[in-house]
Write a protein that holds these residues in place. Structure first.
Motif, PDB file in Angstrom:
ATOM      1  N   SER A  31       0.828  -1.204   0.000  1.00  0.00           N
ATOM      2  CA  SER A  31       0.000   0.000   0.000  1.00  0.00           C
ATOM      3  C   SER A  31       0.863   1.254   0.000  1.00  0.00           C
ATOM      4  O   SER A  31       0.569   2.238  -0.697  1.00  0.00           O
ATOM      5  CB  SER A  31      -0.916   0.004   1.225  1.00  0.00           C
ATOM      6  N   ILE A  34       2.395   1.622  -3.484  1.00  0.00           N
ATOM      7  CA  ILE A  34       1.377   2.041  -4.454  1.00  0.00           C
ATOM      8  C   ILE A  34       0.985   3.501  -4.247  1.00  0.00           C
ATOM      9  O   ILE A  34       0.833   4.261  -5.200  1.00  0.00           O
ATOM     10  CB  ILE A  34       0.141   1.120  -4.352  1.00  0.00           C
ATOM     11  N   ILE A 174       2.676  -0.075 -10.478  1.00  0.00           N
ATOM     12  CA  ILE A 174       1.464  -0.167  -9.648  1.00  0.00           C
ATOM     13  C   ILE A 174       0.703  -1.449  -9.951  1.00  0.00           C
ATOM     14  O   ILE A 174       0.266  -2.167  -9.039  1.00  0.00           O
ATOM     15  CB  ILE A 174       0.572   1.067  -9.852  1.00  0.00           C
ATOM     16  N   LYS A 175       0.555  -1.761 -11.254  1.00  0.00           N
ATOM     17  CA  LYS A 175      -0.170  -2.978 -11.626  1.00  0.00           C
ATOM     18  C   LYS A 175       0.550  -4.230 -11.141  1.00  0.00           C
ATOM     19  O   LYS A 175      -0.072  -5.179 -10.647  1.00  0.00           O
ATOM     20  CB  LYS A 175      -0.353  -3.034 -13.134  1.00  0.00           C
ATOM     21  N   THR A 178       0.362  -4.445  -7.243  1.00  0.00           N
ATOM     22  CA  THR A 178      -1.009  -4.764  -6.837  1.00  0.00           C
ATOM     23  C   THR A 178      -1.359  -6.220  -7.124  1.00  0.00           C
ATOM     24  O   THR A 178      -1.814  -6.959  -6.235  1.00  0.00           O
ATOM     25  CB  THR A 178      -2.018  -3.855  -7.574  1.00  0.00           C
ATOM     26  N   SER A 181       0.934  -8.734  -5.141  1.00  0.00           N
ATOM     27  CA  SER A 181       0.677  -8.653  -3.704  1.00  0.00           C
ATOM     28  C   SER A 181      -0.633  -9.341  -3.351  1.00  0.00           C
ATOM     29  O   SER A 181      -0.734 -10.028  -2.328  1.00  0.00           O
ATOM     30  CB  SER A 181       0.646  -7.197  -3.238  1.00  0.00           C
ATOM     31  N   ALA A 212      -6.780  -5.857  -0.825  1.00  0.00           N
ATOM     32  CA  ALA A 212      -7.160  -5.064  -2.003  1.00  0.00           C
ATOM     33  C   ALA A 212      -7.784  -3.739  -1.587  1.00  0.00           C
ATOM     34  O   ALA A 212      -7.507  -2.687  -2.187  1.00  0.00           O
ATOM     35  CB  ALA A 212      -8.147  -5.858  -2.861  1.00  0.00           C
ATOM     36  N   MET A 215      -5.017  -1.340  -0.359  1.00  0.00           N
ATOM     37  CA  MET A 215      -4.210  -0.811  -1.468  1.00  0.00           C
ATOM     38  C   MET A 215      -4.996   0.186  -2.309  1.00  0.00           C
ATOM     39  O   MET A 215      -4.452   1.186  -2.778  1.00  0.00           O
ATOM     40  CB  MET A 215      -3.691  -1.962  -2.328  1.00  0.00           C
ATOM     41  N   LEU A 216      -6.282  -0.070  -2.496  1.00  0.00           N
ATOM     42  CA  LEU A 216      -7.126   0.842  -3.268  1.00  0.00           C
ATOM     43  C   LEU A 216      -7.229   2.204  -2.592  1.00  0.00           C
ATOM     44  O   LEU A 216      -7.063   3.252  -3.232  1.00  0.00           O
ATOM     45  CB  LEU A 216      -8.520   0.238  -3.442  1.00  0.00           C
ATOM     46  N   ALA A 219      -3.884   4.060  -2.801  1.00  0.00           N
ATOM     47  CA  ALA A 219      -3.652   4.572  -4.152  1.00  0.00           C
ATOM     48  C   ALA A 219      -4.487   5.822  -4.404  1.00  0.00           C
ATOM     49  O   ALA A 219      -4.016   6.787  -5.025  1.00  0.00           O
ATOM     50  CB  ALA A 219      -3.992   3.495  -5.185  1.00  0.00           C
TER      51      ALA A 219
END
Length: 230
Positions: A31, A34, A174-175, A178, A181, A212, A215-216, A219
């Motif tokens: 996280s 990102i 980033i992709k 993500t 991970s 997820a 991390m979202l 970001a």
């Protein structure tokens, strides 16, 4: 023929700390990476941020686990000391209390009294610790074990997105972080579920979902502020 049973509850002491450490290592470091990458930071700054997060996170996990589990151990020791004092000065009352516990579990009054007498003669404090206070070796607080397990597994977990960061081109950073991970988290959740005797899919999906989400959100914060770090 000898009957053999293998239970998994003896793993509670280290499994919780290990899963927490590895999960936190992957989620927090990924996280962080990102979020900084979303703010258009340079590759070297992103990597340095991730390394700092690994070191700080591992130390924080070790200290936090040691302090919190030590508090639990202190409470357990205080309860045992109190129980020992009561057994010495009020043995009859403690015997009645133990008998009442066994009656509540379904034994007849006579049988409960006999069991209480036998266990008191064998190990009075152990019987009260187990049946009155709910303590056992399986769930006993082990501060050092928890601290080492959390710090070590945090570092291992954090190293995974760091390796991806070091190897992936910044255009796809980033992709890559993500996706891989989330894969690491799913594998961790599955392994933890297997070690604990639960369903693999449940453990994997649960850990991956929360990772997820973390991390979202990170970001989005990095994108919102959009500060380029050099």
């Amino acid at each position: 023929m000898r009957h053999f049973e293998f239970h998994k509850s003896h793993r509670i002491a280290w499994l919780r700390a290990a899963v927490l450490g590895a999960n936190d290592g992957i989620v927090s470091t990924a996280s962080l990476i990102i979020g900084v990458a979303a703010a258009q930071a340079s590759h070297s700054s992103i990597l340095l941020t991730g390394i700092a997060g690994l070191v700080a996170g591992a130390m924080s996990m070790a200290a936090g686990e040691y302090v919190s589990v030590s508090s639990q151990a202190d409470t357990e020791s205080a309860d045992l000391a109190k129980e020992s004092h009561e057994l010495t000065h009020e043995p009859e009352s403690e015997l009645k209390e133990l008998t009442g516990i066994y009656i509540g579990r379904g034994l007849s009054a006579d049988l409960a009294h006999q069991v209480a007498l036998a266990l008191t003669a064998h190990d009075a404090l152990g019987a009260h610790a187990r049946d009155e206070l709910g303590m056992s070796d399986t769930v006993a607080a082990k501060p050092l074990v928890a601290a080492v397990a959390s710090a070590g597994t945090f570092a291992v977990g954090a190293a995974l997105p760091l390796i991806v960061t070091a190897l992936a081109p910044q255009l796809y950073l980033i992709k890559a972080v993500t996706g891989l991970s989330l894969l690491f988290l799913a594998i961790l959740g599955g392994l933890a579920a297997k070690a604990g005797g639960a369903k693999l899919i449940t453990g994997a999906s649960r850990v991956a979902f929360w990772g997820a989400l973390a991390m979202l959100i990170t970001a989005m914060v990095g994108k919102l502020f959009g500060v380029a770090l050099t």
